[in-house]
Design a protein around this motif. Structure first.
Motif, PDB file in Angstrom:
ATOM      1  N   ASN A 119      29.212 -84.658 -27.774  1.00 56.65           N
ATOM      2  CA  ASN A 119      28.228 -83.925 -27.375  1.00 56.65           C
ATOM      3  C   ASN A 119      27.427 -83.169 -28.245  1.00 56.65           C
ATOM      4  O   ASN A 119      27.681 -82.263 -28.760  1.00 56.65           O
ATOM      5  N   ASP A 122      26.363 -79.689 -27.861  1.00 59.43           N
ATOM      6  CA  ASP A 122      27.644 -78.726 -28.118  1.00 59.43           C
ATOM      7  C   ASP A 122      27.754 -78.474 -29.658  1.00 59.43           C
ATOM      8  O   ASP A 122      27.797 -77.324 -30.117  1.00 59.43           O
ATOM      9  N   GLN A 126      27.070 -75.002 -31.821  1.00 57.39           N
ATOM     10  CA  GLN A 126      28.186 -74.367 -32.542  1.00 57.39           C
ATOM     11  C   GLN A 126      27.594 -74.214 -34.101  1.00 57.39           C
ATOM     12  O   GLN A 126      27.712 -73.211 -34.501  1.00 57.39           O
TER      13      GLN A 126
END
Length: 129
Positions: A119, A122, A126
């Motif tokens: 992903n 994602d 982060q």
């Protein structure tokens, strides 16, 4: 034949690009989500070299599946973003943990296709935090 997938990932975790290349066919097809298709061992070697300077990653919780000439792996990437990749956020040594997986075609005991999925949104979230 799934032992070649295990050897491929053992080489990955050891930072051994030559070991990874030993596990793929000359005409390997490498597909990464959000990206194009690299065809051939030379382009795959370039990719491995780039990844080795931009990211330090260890794959954990590895599960490998194999059925005939097809295989799959599921794992969690534990990484550190070392050098800015063009078009991505600036690297500052950020750490990330990212579930991922890959699908394989196997031929003559080697990997002839690897398609990796993770992903990207994602990961960006982060490393941007």
């Amino acid at each position: 034949m799934s032992d070649v997938i295990a050897r491929y990932y053992a080489a990955f975790n050891a930072g051994d690009a030559a070991g990874m290349l030993d596990c793929v066919t000359e005409d390997v097809e490498h597909r990464v989500n959000e990206g194009g298709i690299r065809r051939g061992k030379a382009l795959f070697a370039e990719f491995c070299g780039h990844m080795g300077v931009s990211y330090a990653e260890e794959l954990r919780d590895m599960v490998i599946f194999q059925n005939g000439a097809r295989g799959a792996a599921e794992f969690v990437v534990h990484g550190r973003y070392l050098q800015t990749d063009p078009g991505l956020p600036e690297a500052r040594g950020q750490v990330y943990v990212l579930p991922a997986g890959a699908f394989f075609d196997l031929r003559d005991g080697l990997i002839s296709r690897v398609t990796t999925f993770y992903n990207l949104r994602d990961w960006v979230a982060q490393v941007s935090a």
